[in-house]
Design a protein around this motif. Structure first.
Motif, PDB file in Angstrom:
ATOM      1  N   ARG A 132       0.852  -1.213   0.063  1.00 29.53           N
ATOM      2  CA  ARG A 132       0.110   0.168  -0.016  1.00 29.53           C
ATOM      3  C   ARG A 132       0.828   1.233  -0.115  1.00 29.53           C
ATOM      4  O   ARG A 132       1.461   1.643   0.990  1.00 29.53           O
ATOM      5  CB  ARG A 132      -0.694  -0.136   1.201  1.00 29.53           C
ATOM      6  CG  ARG A 132      -1.897   1.225   1.488  1.00 29.53           C
ATOM      7  CD  ARG A 132      -2.240   1.038   2.684  1.00 29.53           C
ATOM      8  NE  ARG A 132      -3.574   1.770   2.986  1.00 29.53           N
ATOM      9  CZ  ARG A 132      -3.588   3.036   3.657  1.00 29.53           C
ATOM     10  NH1 ARG A 132      -2.509   3.394   3.707  1.00 29.53           N
ATOM     11  NH2 ARG A 132      -4.775   3.913   3.600  1.00 29.53           N
ATOM     12  N   PHE A 133       1.432   1.783  -1.159  1.00 32.77           N
ATOM     13  CA  PHE A 133       2.222   3.143  -1.416  1.00 32.77           C
ATOM     14  C   PHE A 133       3.481   2.687  -0.673  1.00 32.77           C
ATOM     15  O   PHE A 133       4.074   3.869  -0.183  1.00 32.77           O
ATOM     16  CB  PHE A 133       1.371   4.119  -0.903  1.00 32.77           C
ATOM     17  CG  PHE A 133       0.134   4.537  -1.489  1.00 32.77           C
ATOM     18  CD1 PHE A 133      -0.111   4.961  -2.757  1.00 32.77           C
ATOM     19  CD2 PHE A 133      -1.186   4.456  -0.787  1.00 32.77           C
ATOM     20  CE1 PHE A 133      -1.379   5.106  -3.384  1.00 32.77           C
ATOM     21  CE2 PHE A 133      -2.227   4.691  -1.528  1.00 32.77           C
ATOM     22  CZ  PHE A 133      -2.364   4.953  -2.717  1.00 32.77           C
ATOM     23  N   GLY A 134       3.804   1.538  -0.707  1.00 37.10           N
ATOM     24  CA  GLY A 134       5.206   1.271   0.053  1.00 37.10           C
ATOM     25  C   GLY A 134       6.269   0.722  -0.966  1.00 37.10           C
ATOM     26  O   GLY A 134       7.481   0.460  -0.467  1.00 37.10           O
ATOM     27  N   ALA A 135       6.029   0.769  -2.338  1.00 39.73           N
ATOM     28  CA  ALA A 135       7.024   0.037  -3.140  1.00 39.73           C
ATOM     29  C   ALA A 135       7.613   0.852  -4.175  1.00 39.73           C
ATOM     30  O   ALA A 135       8.053   0.455  -5.101  1.00 39.73           O
ATOM     31  CB  ALA A 135       6.331  -1.224  -3.741  1.00 39.73           C
ATOM     32  N   TRP A 163       1.024   5.819  -6.442  1.00 35.27           N
ATOM     33  CA  TRP A 163       0.456   7.437  -6.908  1.00 35.27           C
ATOM     34  C   TRP A 163       0.617   7.166  -8.682  1.00 35.27           C
ATOM     35  O   TRP A 163       1.637   6.988  -9.093  1.00 35.27           O
ATOM     36  CB  TRP A 163       1.150   8.469  -6.333  1.00 35.27           C
ATOM     37  CG  TRP A 163       0.845   8.374  -4.936  1.00 35.27           C
ATOM     38  CD1 TRP A 163       1.695   8.513  -3.863  1.00 35.27           C
ATOM     39  CD2 TRP A 163      -0.520   8.389  -4.143  1.00 35.27           C
ATOM     40  NE1 TRP A 163       0.891   8.342  -2.624  1.00 35.27           N
ATOM     41  CE2 TRP A 163      -0.454   8.445  -2.793  1.00 35.27           C
ATOM     42  CE3 TRP A 163      -1.938   8.517  -4.615  1.00 35.27           C
ATOM     43  CZ2 TRP A 163      -1.318   8.392  -2.081  1.00 35.27           C
ATOM     44  CZ3 TRP A 163      -2.897   8.594  -3.909  1.00 35.27           C
ATOM     45  CH2 TRP A 163      -2.756   8.499  -2.802  1.00 35.27           C
ATOM     46  N   GLN A 164      -0.254   7.807  -9.266  1.00 36.88           N
ATOM     47  CA  GLN A 164      -0.206   8.290 -10.477  1.00 36.88           C
ATOM     48  C   GLN A 164       0.663   9.547 -10.571  1.00 36.88           C
ATOM     49  O   GLN A 164       1.063   9.985  -9.600  1.00 36.88           O
ATOM     50  CB  GLN A 164      -1.408   8.522 -11.417  1.00 36.88           C
ATOM     51  CG  GLN A 164      -2.200   7.035 -11.397  1.00 36.88           C
ATOM     52  CD  GLN A 164      -3.291   7.222 -12.516  1.00 36.88           C
ATOM     53  OE1 GLN A 164      -3.339   7.993 -13.377  1.00 36.88           O
ATOM     54  NE2 GLN A 164      -4.314   6.391 -11.981  1.00 36.88           N
ATOM     55  N   GLU A 165       0.988  10.139 -11.775  1.00 43.64           N
ATOM     56  CA  GLU A 165       1.835  11.135 -11.866  1.00 43.64           C
ATOM     57  C   GLU A 165       1.063  12.307 -10.971  1.00 43.64           C
ATOM     58  O   GLU A 165       0.132  12.396 -10.863  1.00 43.64           O
ATOM     59  CB  GLU A 165       1.940  11.534 -13.298  1.00 43.64           C
ATOM     60  CG  GLU A 165       0.807  11.816 -14.207  1.00 43.64           C
ATOM     61  CD  GLU A 165       0.584  12.180 -15.433  1.00 43.64           C
ATOM     62  OE1 GLU A 165       1.552  12.983 -15.838  1.00 43.64           O
ATOM     63  OE2 GLU A 165      -0.099  11.500 -16.331  1.00 43.64           O
ATOM     64  N   LEU A 166       2.141  13.291 -10.947  1.00 40.15           N
ATOM     65  CA  LEU A 166       1.717  14.485 -10.055  1.00 40.15           C
ATOM     66  C   LEU A 166       0.750  15.253 -10.616  1.00 40.15           C
ATOM     67  O   LEU A 166      -0.240  15.690  -9.739  1.00 40.15           O
ATOM     68  CB  LEU A 166       3.104  15.574  -9.840  1.00 40.15           C
ATOM     69  CG  LEU A 166       2.878  16.765  -9.164  1.00 40.15           C
ATOM     70  CD1 LEU A 166       2.534  16.520  -7.785  1.00 40.15           C
ATOM     71  CD2 LEU A 166       4.246  17.642  -9.374  1.00 40.15           C
ATOM     72  N   ALA A 167       0.640  15.647 -11.896  1.00 42.16           N
ATOM     73  CA  ALA A 167      -0.645  16.248 -12.474  1.00 42.16           C
ATOM     74  C   ALA A 167      -1.879  15.514 -12.115  1.00 42.16           C
ATOM     75  O   ALA A 167      -2.992  16.430 -12.299  1.00 42.16           O
ATOM     76  CB  ALA A 167      -0.429  16.283 -13.805  1.00 42.16           C
ATOM     77  N   GLY A 194      10.763   7.495  -4.849  1.00 46.57           N
ATOM     78  CA  GLY A 194       9.954   8.582  -4.376  1.00 46.57           C
ATOM     79  C   GLY A 194       8.511   8.118  -4.478  1.00 46.57           C
ATOM     80  O   GLY A 194       8.037   7.277  -5.094  1.00 46.57           O
ATOM     81  N   PRO A 195       7.603   9.164  -4.022  1.00 44.87           N
ATOM     82  CA  PRO A 195       6.309   8.987  -4.058  1.00 44.87           C
ATOM     83  C   PRO A 195       5.724   8.568  -5.604  1.00 44.87           C
ATOM     84  O   PRO A 195       4.810   8.038  -5.735  1.00 44.87           O
ATOM     85  CB  PRO A 195       5.244  10.222  -3.625  1.00 44.87           C
ATOM     86  CG  PRO A 195       6.597  10.766  -2.774  1.00 44.87           C
ATOM     87  CD  PRO A 195       7.790  10.301  -3.362  1.00 44.87           C
ATOM     88  N   PHE A 196       6.331   9.005  -6.614  1.00 46.39           N
ATOM     89  CA  PHE A 196       6.237   8.896  -7.991  1.00 46.39           C
ATOM     90  C   PHE A 196       6.931   7.834  -8.621  1.00 46.39           C
ATOM     91  O   PHE A 196       6.930   7.875  -9.897  1.00 46.39           O
ATOM     92  CB  PHE A 196       6.054  10.159  -8.895  1.00 46.39           C
ATOM     93  CG  PHE A 196       5.192  11.032  -7.940  1.00 46.39           C
ATOM     94  CD1 PHE A 196       3.809  10.818  -8.214  1.00 46.39           C
ATOM     95  CD2 PHE A 196       5.589  12.332  -7.327  1.00 46.39           C
ATOM     96  CE1 PHE A 196       2.780  11.745  -7.867  1.00 46.39           C
ATOM     97  CE2 PHE A 196       4.517  13.079  -6.954  1.00 46.39           C
ATOM     98  CZ  PHE A 196       3.203  13.045  -6.925  1.00 46.39           C
ATOM     99  N   GLY A 197       7.797   6.938  -7.842  1.00 44.19           N
ATOM    100  CA  GLY A 197       8.633   6.116  -8.440  1.00 44.19           C
ATOM    101  C   GLY A 197       7.942   4.979  -9.436  1.00 44.19           C
ATOM    102  O   GLY A 197       8.565   4.118 -10.132  1.00 44.19           O
TER     103      GLY A 197
END
Ligand SMILES: C[S@@+](CC[C@H](N)C(=O)[O-])C[C@H]1O[C@@H](n2cnc3c(N)ncnc32)[C@H](O)[C@@H]1O
Length: 290
Positions: A132-135, A163-167, A194-197
């Motif tokens: 869950r958002f950890g990889a 996460w999908q891209e920042l936009a 990072g979050p968007f890796g």
């Protein structure tokens, strides 16, 4: 199953050393202090992760980057005759995960400290790997997912949220814009730790194929992130985030006050009867070991 015995000193790849230090320092402490808020912030995506993981009663599940363990506990409940193991770099978050698991009366969870990229995962020990958002934080994602694939039995499943891209993530766009205080901020790349890796679908497919996964699928999940019950509650939460601390660090007193006022105004502008809500988009990534 054999419960893994953690190495005496957790082995951390040099590429992940900075991440280990952050998650054992201020970032980890912040997540422990606000664990319920972090769980609630992205709770809209939890049902998709459980659906994608298709955990059965006897499954042995490995939860990567488990943090305070909300998804490890959900996996343990879905596998009452199986077991859920959470792995994470962060000693303070693992202590919180153990405390929460015991408080919930769960007896089929284990939490180990380690770098999932290099942790000596027992070969074929798991039916399902979840995250869950950890990889998204691995310095060498192919090495990490190869290690995780080895831990799966042949045909074992992978299901993770990223996460999908920042936009497409208004919650972070708005935070960054307020805290940039007019400075140009670099776009986070979709293939760097990072979050968007794991935000770039082509990168995700390449990494997982190279690691030995098959039938890689990315399902887009539109949703919301809930930052607090009301504007002040949300402002209190976001002003302590690692991102906020980092971006405020480079500002003088005047600019810092203006950025915080902007941040507070943004929280007020997004307050609804259901809490302070921002648009968000995640991927549910599923695959299985070949
Ligand atoms: C964004 S948090 C998510 C935590 C938790 N899964 C949740 O949903 O609340 C990312 C987590 O990944 C962990 N992490 C980052 N890199 C890791 C690595 N190489 N091995 C194991 N855990 C890692 C961090 O310590 C942190 O707890």
């Amino acid at each position: 199953m054999t419960v893994p015995t953690p190495p005496q000193t957790p082995l951390v790849d040099t590429l992940n050393a900075e991440m280990a230090s952050a998650w054992n320092g201020a970032d980890g402490e912040d997540w422990v202090a606000h664990a319920d808020r972090y769980d609630a912030a992205s709770a809209a995506f939890d049902p998709a992760l459980l659906d994608g993981a298709r955990i059965t009663a006897t499954d042995r599940v490995l939860d990567v980057g488990c943090g305070a363990g909300v998804s490890t506990r959900a996996a343990a409940r879905a596998a009452p005759a199986g077991h859920a193991t959470g792995i994470d770099l962060s000693a303070p978050l693992l202590a919180e995960a153990r405390r929460r698991s015991a408080a919930a009366g769960l007896t089929n969870t284990t939490f180990v400290q380690g770098d999932a990229q290099v942790y000596p995962v027992e070969s074929g020990a798991y039916d399902v790997v979840i995250s869950r958002f950890g990889a998204m934080f691995f310095g060498d994602p192919v090495a990490a997912f190869t290690n995780l694939a080895r831990g799966l039995r042949p045909g074992g499943r992978l299901a993770l949220l990223s996460w999908q891209e920042l936009a497409r993530n208004e919650w972070l766009l708005v935070l960054r814009r307020a805290l940039a205080a007019g400075r140009p901020l670099p776009e986070p790349p979709g293939d760097a730790p990072g979050p968007f890796g794991l935000s770039d679908p082509d990168h995700v497919r390449r990494v997982l194929a190279a690691a030995g996964f098959e039938a890689v699928d990315l399902a887009g999940l539109p949703g919301t992130v809930r930052l607090g019950a009301d504007a002040e509650d949300a402002f209190g939460f976001v002003s302590g985030l690692g991102l906020t601390r980092g971006l405020l660090g480079g500002l003088d007193d005047h600019a810092r006050r203006a950025a915080l006022a902007d941040l507070r105004a943004q929280m007020a502008a997004h307050a609804t009867p259901a809490g302070v809500l921002f648009g968000a988009a995640a991927w549910l990534v599923t695959a299985h070991r070949g």
